[in-house]
Design an enzyme around this catalytic site. Structure first.
Site, PDB file in Angstrom:
ATOM      1  N   MET A 163       0.850  -1.198   0.000  1.00 47.21           N
ATOM      2  CA  MET A 163       0.000   0.000   0.000  1.00 47.21           C
ATOM      3  C   MET A 163       0.881   1.242   0.000  1.00 47.21           C
ATOM      4  SD  MET A 163      -2.737   1.212   2.902  1.00 47.21           S
ATOM      5  CE  MET A 163      -1.553   1.679   4.171  1.00 47.21           C
ATOM      6  N   ASP A 177      -0.026   5.747  -1.125  1.00 44.62           N
ATOM      7  CA  ASP A 177      -0.898   6.902  -0.849  1.00 44.62           C
ATOM      8  C   ASP A 177      -2.376   6.594  -0.548  1.00 44.62           C
ATOM      9  OD1 ASP A 177       1.394   7.697  -2.135  1.00 44.62           O
ATOM     10  OD2 ASP A 177       0.390   8.789  -3.731  1.00 44.62           O
ATOM     11  N   TRP A 218       6.079  -2.096  -4.263  1.00 45.72           N
ATOM     12  CA  TRP A 218       5.351  -1.278  -5.243  1.00 45.72           C
ATOM     13  C   TRP A 218       5.296  -1.999  -6.595  1.00 45.72           C
ATOM     14  CZ3 TRP A 218       5.921   1.417  -9.882  1.00 45.72           C
ATOM     15  CH2 TRP A 218       4.953   2.401 -10.127  1.00 45.72           C
ATOM     16  N   SER A 268      -2.609   7.826  -8.058  1.00 46.02           N
ATOM     17  CA  SER A 268      -3.378   8.519  -7.022  1.00 46.02           C
ATOM     18  C   SER A 268      -4.432   9.488  -7.559  1.00 46.02           C
ATOM     19  CB  SER A 268      -2.434   9.280  -6.097  1.00 46.02           C
ATOM     20  OG  SER A 268      -1.805   8.362  -5.257  1.00 46.02           O
ATOM     21  N   ASP A 293      -2.135  12.924  -9.998  1.00 48.23           N
ATOM     22  CA  ASP A 293      -2.725  13.020  -8.658  1.00 48.23           C
ATOM     23  C   ASP A 293      -3.807  14.105  -8.555  1.00 48.23           C
ATOM     24  OD1 ASP A 293      -0.707  11.166  -8.247  1.00 48.23           O
ATOM     25  OD2 ASP A 293       0.630  12.574  -7.224  1.00 48.23           O
ATOM     26  N   GLU A 296       4.127  16.082  -5.776  1.00 47.26           N
ATOM     27  CA  GLU A 296       3.143  15.012  -5.919  1.00 47.26           C
ATOM     28  C   GLU A 296       1.958  15.336  -5.021  1.00 47.26           C
ATOM     29  OE1 GLU A 296       5.606  11.078  -7.024  1.00 47.26           O
ATOM     30  OE2 GLU A 296       5.654  11.516  -4.894  1.00 47.26           O
TER      31      GLU A 296
END
Ligand code: FRU
Length: 470
Positions: free
Chosen positions: A17, A19, A43, A76, A146, A197
């Site tokens: 896991m 963001d 990731w 995200s 994002d 980000e």
């Protein structure tokens, strides 16, 4: 090393896991989506994992909400309640949930990031991707991602803020589907090196002046200025198109090393403002000790603004729901201390009001003698956080062992206020009602079971000490 699951902090059932995504409150449920690789505990191809809660602390895990498609993996983003059906994606006028995310596509070393949307007619249980995705094409910027979307009451428009290289770009829309670029903010202001980000933009009331101001938060990765991934914010105004800053510069949000990619919940009732962050750091996130799951979120935090020292500061504190889990294990008022030990639980909250004119040290320790030190130097009101002897630390050279913060802000009065949340693998420290915060991971080989409070030179006056197990 086998590690125990944190008790208070959100973790995925299995695998990786990062963001938090799509934080939205809808029909009695807090939704928490998150960057998730369902195939491994490192990731990888990003999906949106999903959980819901009625109290922000106990989470029910749901099926994966969004999976990669021909436009790319699912990076995200955010979610809103389209309560007037302005998107016309819903059959009835009551609308539903709409999510915005980045499609990340990679082929032959080339990367393309575009923005897409999906909607849900069943309280977030299943999602339909919009058939005309992407809704925003890439304008020729490598890191373009994002999207955070919110409704701006004064102009009656939907706003999207997203990261674009070393700045944020802002778009507006009336129907959530067609977006118009209106402004950018931050070039050469927040990051000399590295990229932005997960930007977020929201309005907050200043507690001690009543003013309403806007906070623009962003995360910095791969920058040299302070070595690792960390989060900053600007305070200013937003007129529906442009953000302009009031504080002369950006400020660090957290002085620890493990607070990243925070996002605020949308559609919260009772004018509350709450966010949480990913409790890790890109420098070592893939290497931290783990079982078949990896990473946790920070505790959800109530956020506000305060005016101090002729500036505006963001203040954070654990959500008040946490009080329902408290069980008092120690309480004391007005005493002098030289050195004292207290038994403590692996998940606990400690609240302390202590004289600010003397040096002192708080140590958390386990039976193996592993410990974490929080040292306060009254001269210059500085705090040093040491996790060198906290257990497993050698998994990465970038896992910083010591950090200094200060001078602390909000030092009016005679006492320093310290609120600490301890869990299996983390310590979150909130000073002076949360103006200065430290969030750090720790990996002790056994649970912490002792706290000691020691005064360096002579007796220190403690006004109040409370210890709860959680
Ligand atoms: C931040 C981030 C985002 C991106 C996501 C990918 O931690 O790098 O910019 O969307 O993680 O998982």
């Amino acid at each position: 090393m086998e590690i125990n699951r944190p008790k208070l902090h959100f973790t995925p059932v299995k695998n990786w896991m990062n963001d938090p995504n799509g934080l939205v409150y809808y029909q009695g449920e807090y939704h928490l989506f998150y960057q998730h690789n369902p195939f491994d505990n490192v990731w990888g191809p990003m999906h949106w994992g999903h959980a819901v809660s009625k109290d922000l602390l106990n989470w029910e895990h749901l099926d994966i909400a969004l999976k990669p498609d021909e436009l790319g993996t699912i990076f995200s983003g955010s979610a809103v309640v389209d309560e007037k059906n302005s998107s016309r994606l819903f059959e009835d006028e009551n609308g539903g949930l709409v999510a915005f995310y980045t499609n990340h596509y990679e082929e032959g070393g080339q990367v393309r990031e575009t923005q897409s949307m999906a909607y849900s007619k069943d309280r977030g249980r299943t999602w339909i991707k919009y058939d005309k995705n992407p809704i925003i094409e890439n304008p020729g910027i490598k890191d373009f991602r994002d999207p955070k979307v919110f409704y701006h009451k004064d102009t009656g428009k939907w706003i999207m803020i997203l990261s674009a290289g070393n700045k944020a770009m802002i778009y507006i829309s009336e129907n959530l589907k067609d977006w118009q670029y209106v402004s950018e903010f931050g070039e050469n202001l927040g990051a000399k090196t590295g990229i932005w980000e997960c930007p977020d933009l929201f309005e907050l009331e200043v507690a001690n002046t009543g003013e309403k101001l806007w906070v623009l938060k962003f995360d910095l990765v791969r920058h040299k200025e302070n070595t690792q991934s960390q989060t900053k914010y600007f305070v200013g105004d937003f007129d529906g198109k442009n953000f302009s800053m009031l504080n002369p510069e950006s400020t660090w949000i957290d002085f620890g090393r493990d607070f990243y990619a925070a996002q605020s919940w949308s559609n919260l009732p009772n004018s509350r403002s709450i966010w949480l962050g990913w409790m890790s750091n890109w420098d070592y996130a893939n290497k931290i000790p783990a079982n078949d799951w990896r990473s946790a979120m920070t505790i959800p935090r109530e956020i506000g603004l305060v005016r101090a020292e002729e500036r505006y500061f963001l203040a954070q504190k654990p959500v008040r729901e946490i009080k329902n889990s408290r069980e008092k294990i120690h309480g004391e008022e007005e005493f002098l201390i030289r050195s004292k030990e207290y038994p403590i639980e692996a998940s606990a909250e400690i609240s302390l009001e202590i004289e600010k004119y003397k040096d002192f040290e708080i140590r958390f320790e386990n039976s193996l003698g592993e410990y974490v030190d929080l040292t306060y130097n009254s001269e210059g009101s500085k705090v040093i956080f040491k996790r060198e002897k906290s257990g497993v630390t050698e998994f990465s050279e970038s896992f910083e062992k010591e950090m200094e913060i200060g001078p602390l802000i909000g030092m009016e009065g005679d006492e320093l206020k310290v609120n600490i949340l301890l869990d299996q693998n983390s310590i979150e420290v909130f000073f002076n009602d949360g103006i200065d915060v430290i969030t750090n991971l720790i990996f002790p080989k056994e649970e912490i079971n002792k706290m000691s409070l020691t005064s360096a030179k002579d007796q220190v006056r403690v006004k109040k000490l409370d210890i709860w197990s959680l």
